[in-house]
Write a protein that holds these residues in place. Structure first.
Motif, PDB file in Angstrom:
ATOM      1  N   ALA A 112      25.819   0.374  78.044  1.00 22.31           N
ATOM      2  CA  ALA A 112      26.320  -0.778  77.298  1.00 22.31           C
ATOM      3  C   ALA A 112      25.381  -1.971  77.412  1.00 22.31           C
ATOM      4  O   ALA A 112      25.127  -2.680  76.425  1.00 22.31           O
ATOM      5  N   ALA A 113      24.835  -2.198  78.616  1.00 22.03           N
ATOM      6  CA  ALA A 113      23.913  -3.312  78.804  1.00 22.03           C
ATOM      7  C   ALA A 113      22.635  -3.107  78.005  1.00 22.03           C
ATOM      8  O   ALA A 113      22.102  -4.051  77.394  1.00 22.03           O
ATOM      9  N   ALA A 114      22.128  -1.873  77.971  1.00 22.40           N
ATOM     10  CA  ALA A 114      20.915  -1.577  77.206  1.00 22.40           C
ATOM     11  C   ALA A 114      21.147  -1.778  75.712  1.00 22.40           C
ATOM     12  O   ALA A 114      20.304  -2.323  74.998  1.00 22.40           O
ATOM     13  N   ALA A 115      22.311  -1.347  75.220  1.00 20.61           N
ATOM     14  CA  ALA A 115      22.635  -1.546  73.807  1.00 20.61           C
ATOM     15  C   ALA A 115      22.715  -3.025  73.474  1.00 20.61           C
ATOM     16  O   ALA A 115      22.284  -3.459  72.401  1.00 20.61           O
ATOM     17  N   GLY A 116      23.246  -3.809  74.414  1.00 20.46           N
ATOM     18  CA  GLY A 116      23.316  -5.248  74.207  1.00 20.46           C
ATOM     19  C   GLY A 116      21.940  -5.883  74.140  1.00 20.46           C
ATOM     20  O   GLY A 116      21.678  -6.737  73.289  1.00 20.46           O
ATOM     21  N   ARG A 117      21.041  -5.453  75.015  1.00 21.70           N
ATOM     22  CA  ARG A 117      19.687  -6.010  75.011  1.00 21.70           C
ATOM     23  C   ARG A 117      18.946  -5.659  73.720  1.00 21.70           C
ATOM     24  O   ARG A 117      18.170  -6.457  73.199  1.00 21.70           O
ATOM     25  N   ARG A 118      19.180  -4.449  73.221  1.00 22.84           N
ATOM     26  CA  ARG A 118      18.485  -4.005  72.010  1.00 22.84           C
ATOM     27  C   ARG A 118      19.147  -4.513  70.727  1.00 22.84           C
ATOM     28  O   ARG A 118      18.616  -4.328  69.639  1.00 22.84           O
ATOM     29  N   GLY A 119      20.329  -5.073  70.869  1.00 22.82           N
ATOM     30  CA  GLY A 119      21.057  -5.510  69.690  1.00 22.82           C
ATOM     31  C   GLY A 119      21.608  -4.364  68.880  1.00 22.82           C
ATOM     32  O   GLY A 119      21.757  -4.470  67.657  1.00 22.82           O
ATOM     33  N   SER A 120      21.933  -3.244  69.556  1.00 23.86           N
ATOM     34  CA  SER A 120      22.372  -2.037  68.838  1.00 23.86           C
ATOM     35  C   SER A 120      23.817  -1.653  69.149  1.00 23.86           C
ATOM     36  O   SER A 120      24.188  -0.499  69.006  1.00 23.86           O
ATOM     37  N   VAL A 121      24.631  -2.621  69.567  1.00 20.86           N
ATOM     38  CA  VAL A 121      26.007  -2.276  69.927  1.00 20.86           C
ATOM     39  C   VAL A 121      26.795  -1.729  68.738  1.00 20.86           C
ATOM     40  O   VAL A 121      27.753  -0.967  68.911  1.00 20.86           O
ATOM     41  N   ALA A 122      26.407  -2.104  67.539  1.00 17.26           N
ATOM     42  CA  ALA A 122      27.117  -1.634  66.348  1.00 17.26           C
ATOM     43  C   ALA A 122      26.493  -0.377  65.763  1.00 17.26           C
ATOM     44  O   ALA A 122      26.864   0.043  64.663  1.00 17.26           O
ATOM     45  N   ALA A 123      25.562   0.227  66.487  1.00 18.44           N
ATOM     46  CA  ALA A 123      24.860   1.389  65.942  1.00 18.44           C
ATOM     47  C   ALA A 123      24.844   2.587  66.877  1.00 18.44           C
ATOM     48  O   ALA A 123      24.354   3.651  66.497  1.00 18.44           O
ATOM     49  N   ALA A 124      25.378   2.455  68.094  1.00 17.79           N
ATOM     50  CA  ALA A 124      25.302   3.556  69.056  1.00 17.79           C
ATOM     51  C   ALA A 124      26.582   3.647  69.872  1.00 17.79           C
ATOM     52  O   ALA A 124      27.211   2.646  70.178  1.00 17.79           O
ATOM     53  N   ALA A 125      26.945   4.891  70.204  1.00 20.37           N
ATOM     54  CA  ALA A 125      28.092   5.165  71.062  1.00 20.37           C
ATOM     55  C   ALA A 125      27.651   6.230  72.066  1.00 20.37           C
ATOM     56  O   ALA A 125      26.533   6.737  72.000  1.00 20.37           O
ATOM     57  N   ALA A 126      28.522   6.573  72.998  1.00 18.83           N
ATOM     58  CA  ALA A 126      28.129   7.545  74.020  1.00 18.83           C
ATOM     59  C   ALA A 126      29.334   8.347  74.482  1.00 18.83           C
ATOM     60  O   ALA A 126      30.492   7.917  74.359  1.00 18.83           O
ATOM     61  N   ALA A 127      29.036   9.520  75.017  1.00 19.05           N
ATOM     62  CA  ALA A 127      30.053  10.392  75.596  1.00 19.05           C
ATOM     63  C   ALA A 127      29.515  10.948  76.909  1.00 19.05           C
ATOM     64  O   ALA A 127      28.309  10.928  77.164  1.00 19.05           O
ATOM     65  N   PHE A 128      30.416  11.443  77.735  1.00 17.22           N
ATOM     66  CA  PHE A 128      30.013  12.068  78.991  1.00 17.22           C
ATOM     67  C   PHE A 128      29.599  13.513  78.739  1.00 17.22           C
ATOM     68  O   PHE A 128      29.881  14.095  77.689  1.00 17.22           O
ATOM     69  N   ARG A 129      28.955  14.086  79.713  1.00 23.70           N
ATOM     70  CA  ARG A 129      28.592  15.502  79.640  1.00 23.70           C
ATOM     71  C   ARG A 129      29.820  16.334  79.968  1.00 23.70           C
ATOM     72  O   ARG A 129      30.528  16.046  80.921  1.00 23.70           O
ATOM     73  N   TYR A 130      30.049  17.361  79.187  1.00 28.30           N
ATOM     74  CA  TYR A 130      31.254  18.182  79.317  1.00 28.30           C
ATOM     75  C   TYR A 130      31.171  19.088  80.532  1.00 28.30           C
ATOM     76  O   TYR A 130      30.164  19.760  80.761  1.00 28.30           O
ATOM     77  N   ALA A 131      32.240  19.119  81.321  1.00 32.44           N
ATOM     78  CA  ALA A 131      32.313  19.992  82.483  1.00 32.44           C
ATOM     79  C   ALA A 131      33.756  20.418  82.703  1.00 32.44           C
ATOM     80  O   ALA A 131      34.693  19.698  82.329  1.00 32.44           O
TER      81      ALA A 131
END
Length: 206
Positions: A112-131
């Motif tokens: 989230a912090a990296a997305a904020g620095r890049r200005g991409s909060v409205a363009a990227a999401a994330a999920a955990f690795r499935y286990a």
């Protein structure tokens, strides 16, 4: 830590839709506790669909915000209501039978912090690795299938959770109505959903 630094920190709200999940919620909640102490997790919103067990009582004891409306059985409706109630701009949608891996909070905050620095909060999401939290060949096969689906189709499962900024969530139309609301939202997001380094364990028998 000064006020300016606090405002820049990435904090999240966890949203969990429930229906008779008393048994799986205890370990699910336990895995969230460390992120509260580090300041990453602001609040947990439980959107209950009319549970008849102690799901609501367990959620209340854990200090969650509870949206309990027996008439609102539609998963999409409940998730949208919970998102509106959540206090943070970053939303983490999580199923009630999931236990996040130790250290998950740091992985989420870093993304989230990296997305904020890049200005991409409205363009990227994330999920955990499935286990899968179980031994044997079948759980390993399920994990392998999830990895293949991610590589081939660019898709993740709802069991992997979804970290999304409110701006992107609104931009794609939020959760649609229906029992498959979480699947359909992930389909809308497509390859915008990257993978975090931490894993989300599906509770065996959950």
């Amino acid at each position: 830590m000064g006020p300016a630094t606090e405002r820049q920190r990435a904090v999240i709200s966890v949203i969990i839709p429930t229906h008779n999940n008393e048994r799986t919620l205890v370990p699910c909640f336990a895995a969230l506790v460390p992120a509260v102490s580090t300041g990453v997790l602001r609040d947990v919103v439980v959107a209950d669909g009319g549970s008849h067990d102690d799901t609501v009582a367990v959620s209340d004891a854990a200090g969650c915000t509870i949206i309990a409306d027996p008439a609102a059985r539609d998963l999409g409706v409940r998730l949208r209501r919970a998102a509106a109630e959540a206090r943070a701009d970053w939303l983490l949608f999580l199923r009630p039978d999931i236990v996040l891996e130790d250290g998950w909070g740091a992985a989420v905050e870093a993304f989230a912090a990296a997305a904020g620095r890049r200005g991409s909060v409205a363009a990227a999401a994330a999920a955990f690795r499935y286990a899968v939290d179980a031994d044997g060949a079948l759980p390993r096969l399920a994990e392998w299938q999830a990895s293949v689906a991610r590589v081939v189709r660019g898709r993740v499962r709802p069991e992997q959770g979804l970290l999304v900024h409110r701006r992107l969530y609104d931009a794609v139309g939020r959760h649609p109505d229906g029992a498959m609301a979480d699947h359909r939202l992930l389909s809308r997001l497509g390859r915008k959903v990257g993978l975090l380094r931490s894993r989300a364990f599906v509770q065996h028998g959950g």
